[in-house]
Design an enzyme around this catalytic site. Structure first.
Site, PDB file in Angstrom:
ATOM      1  N   LYS A 172      40.396  29.950  33.934  1.00  0.00           N
ATOM      2  CA  LYS A 172      42.108  29.273  33.075  1.00  0.00           C
ATOM      3  C   LYS A 172      43.102  29.774  33.182  1.00  0.00           C
ATOM      4  O   LYS A 172      43.262  31.072  34.202  1.00  0.00           O
ATOM      5  CB  LYS A 172      42.072  30.024  31.331  1.00  0.00           C
ATOM      6  CG  LYS A 172      42.459  31.308  30.799  1.00  0.00           C
ATOM      7  CD  LYS A 172      43.841  31.289  30.858  1.00  0.00           C
ATOM      8  CE  LYS A 172      44.139  32.893  30.299  1.00  0.00           C
ATOM      9  NZ  LYS A 172      43.931  34.082  31.440  1.00  0.00           N
ATOM     10  N   SER A 185      30.352  32.971  41.222  1.00  0.00           N
ATOM     11  CA  SER A 185      31.719  32.867  40.746  1.00  0.00           C
ATOM     12  C   SER A 185      32.283  32.635  41.824  1.00  0.00           C
ATOM     13  O   SER A 185      32.579  33.462  42.654  1.00  0.00           O
ATOM     14  CB  SER A 185      32.391  33.577  39.047  1.00  0.00           C
ATOM     15  OG  SER A 185      33.546  32.762  38.655  1.00  0.00           O
ATOM     16  N   SER A 220      35.706  36.661  33.218  1.00  0.00           N
ATOM     17  CA  SER A 220      34.746  37.436  32.037  1.00  0.00           C
ATOM     18  C   SER A 220      34.336  36.543  30.858  1.00  0.00           C
ATOM     19  O   SER A 220      33.509  36.208  30.177  1.00  0.00           O
ATOM     20  CB  SER A 220      35.572  38.554  31.191  1.00  0.00           C
ATOM     21  OG  SER A 220      36.238  38.242  30.266  1.00  0.00           O
ATOM     22  N   GLU A 225      33.046  37.715  24.437  1.00  0.00           N
ATOM     23  CA  GLU A 225      34.361  38.818  25.142  1.00  0.00           C
ATOM     24  C   GLU A 225      34.739  40.293  24.462  1.00  0.00           C
ATOM     25  O   GLU A 225      35.341  40.855  24.949  1.00  0.00           O
ATOM     26  CB  GLU A 225      35.868  37.479  25.036  1.00  0.00           C
ATOM     27  CG  GLU A 225      35.412  36.959  26.192  1.00  0.00           C
ATOM     28  CD  GLU A 225      36.310  36.628  27.138  1.00  0.00           C
ATOM     29  OE1 GLU A 225      37.745  36.999  27.181  1.00  0.00           O
ATOM     30  OE2 GLU A 225      35.323  37.401  28.021  1.00  0.00           O
ATOM     31  N   ASP A 275      40.699  32.651  26.128  1.00  0.00           N
ATOM     32  CA  ASP A 275      40.288  32.519  27.317  1.00  0.00           C
ATOM     33  C   ASP A 275      38.540  31.497  27.526  1.00  0.00           C
ATOM     34  O   ASP A 275      38.190  30.503  27.542  1.00  0.00           O
ATOM     35  CB  ASP A 275      39.701  33.416  27.744  1.00  0.00           C
ATOM     36  CG  ASP A 275      41.327  34.136  28.302  1.00  0.00           C
ATOM     37  OD1 ASP A 275      42.032  33.748  28.481  1.00  0.00           O
ATOM     38  OD2 ASP A 275      41.177  35.216  29.111  1.00  0.00           O
TER      39      ASP A 275
END
Length: 397
Positions: free
Chosen positions: A14, A136, A147, A194, A205
């Site tokens: 994001k 990633s 994360s 998170e 997020d």
């Protein structure tokens, strides 16, 4: 009941389009999905173990199923499998089990602890034998939601694997999505992951990584915007480290010291966010170039605002100067003080201009990606829908 095939899942990072720092003081922020993604491969294994492989951070860990099951009595598992928040006691038990020192905050320990917490809480006594690899495209610690994308991928795959949500069974070349209630459950579990990593996250997020597109955030309320356009951008990482906590505190100090000066600036940032939302919604039915010109103006205005409130940096000034020399418009994204910036690319921009700008930014020591904002949230994939490089990264041992 667990499934007996491998599954592939991805979730986006994001960026904040507008509203950085002002959002801390009750103003509107717009967060948008970034088409740099985290990919996960999960498959059953047959040797009574759980294995995770995180090649981006050179981490590979495994545990016996019986050892993991011995931890279950210490967790207050909801009989309806509703998400439950991690307690200090449960996190202490997991740190001891995994061999991490109390207070460990490195990327490896946080990623492993988030996985263990989600595995134990979601799977419970089912405790499937699995092998999970996560790779990633997102750099860690850059404010790009790495994360959250990780937590969303882990939650989605475990919920699917353990039969808590439907298996999309993707055999096509396109990405598959879960139903809205299933996505809501993925999001709520990812939020718990998170919490393990960040302690007290906003939830923005993981919501972006789950739903994709653009989300409006204000005073704790997260509202997805319907049918927003995808926009081409250049994302640039200045590689200048910064402390979000220190930057947020600095803005607060300025606000207390100069309220009559700072409050109007924050109000103006809020107005930029709301005007941007209006333009994006208009672009659903009218992709005229005039709308792109307005978005560029808003980017320039907000970048000046962010400098005024004290979160700029010479590296970001240089970045904006470079892109402006090529007729492009940029602003920082996230906490500022270095970190990352976004540069909007209108559809009529000559590719050679973009290439030249990226080369000049790279020559400054920055990292650049040409990508899209506003794309899909968490998705399931068939192997044939993934690129060879992603498959290779997920299947390497």
């Amino acid at each position: 009941m667990t499934i007996d095939r491998e599954i592939f899942v991805s979730a986006p990072g994001k960026v904040i389009l507008h509203g950085e720092h002002a959002v801390v003081h009750g103003k509107v922020a717009l967060a948008v999905s970034l088409n740099l993604r985290t990919f996960l491969r999960m498959r059953p294994c047959s040797n009574d173990t759980v294995l995770i492989n995180l090649p981006n951070i050179n981490t590979k860990r495994s545990w016996g199923i019986s050892d993991l099951q011995s931890l279950l009595p210490a967790f207050q598992l909801d009989s309806a499998h509703e998400p439950t928040s991690p307690s200090p006691e449960s996190l202490h038990i997991l740190k001891t089990f995994a061999g991490f020192a109390e207070g460990s905050t490195d990327t490896e320990s946080l990623a492993v602890l988030a996985f263990l917490y989600l595995y134990l809480c979601i799977c419970g006594k089912d405790s499937p034998c699995i092998e999970m690899t996560v790779w990633s495209q997102l750099p860690t610690g850059a404010g790009l939601g790495s994360s959250a994308a990780y937590s969303v991928c882990v939650a989605a795959s475990l919920l699917t694997f353990c039969g808590r949500i439907a298996d999309p069974g993707n055999e096509s070349t396109e990405a598959s999505r879960w139903t809205k209630p299933e996505l809501d459950l993925i999001n709520r579990w990812a939020f718990q992951g998170e919490k393990v990593i960040h302690g007290n996250p906003s939830g923005v997020d993981n919501a972006v990584a789950t739903w994709g597109g653009v989300l409006r955030y204000q005073s704790g309320t997260i509202t997805p915007l319907d049918r927003v356009p995808k926009l081409q951008i250049v994302l640039t990482n200045t590689r200048v480290p910064r402390s979000t906590k220190i930057l947020v505190a600095g803005v607060k100090d300025k606000l207390l010291k100069f309220p009559s000066i700072m409050e109007p600036v924050l109000e103006s940032i809020d107005a930029v966010s709301q005007e941007c939302q209006r333009v994006l919604e208009d672009m659903v039915t009218d992709m005229s170039m005039d709308h792109y010109f307005v978005l560029e103006e808003l980017i320039d205005i907000n970048q000046h605002h962010l400098n005024v409130i004290g979160v700029g940096h010479p590296s970001l000034d240089k970045l904006c100067q470079v892109t402006a020399s090529h007729g492009l418009h940029s602003k920082l994204t996230g906490s500022g003080g270095g970190g990352c910036a976004i540069t909007l690319l209108r559809p009529d921009v000559d590719p050679t201009v973009v290439k030249a700008a990226k080369q000049e930014l790279t020559d400054c020591g920055f990292m650049c990606w040409e990508t899209i904002i506003g794309g899909l949230g968490v998705s399931a994939h068939s192997p044939s829908s993934l690129t060879d490089s992603v498959l290779e990264a997920l299947k390497s041992n």
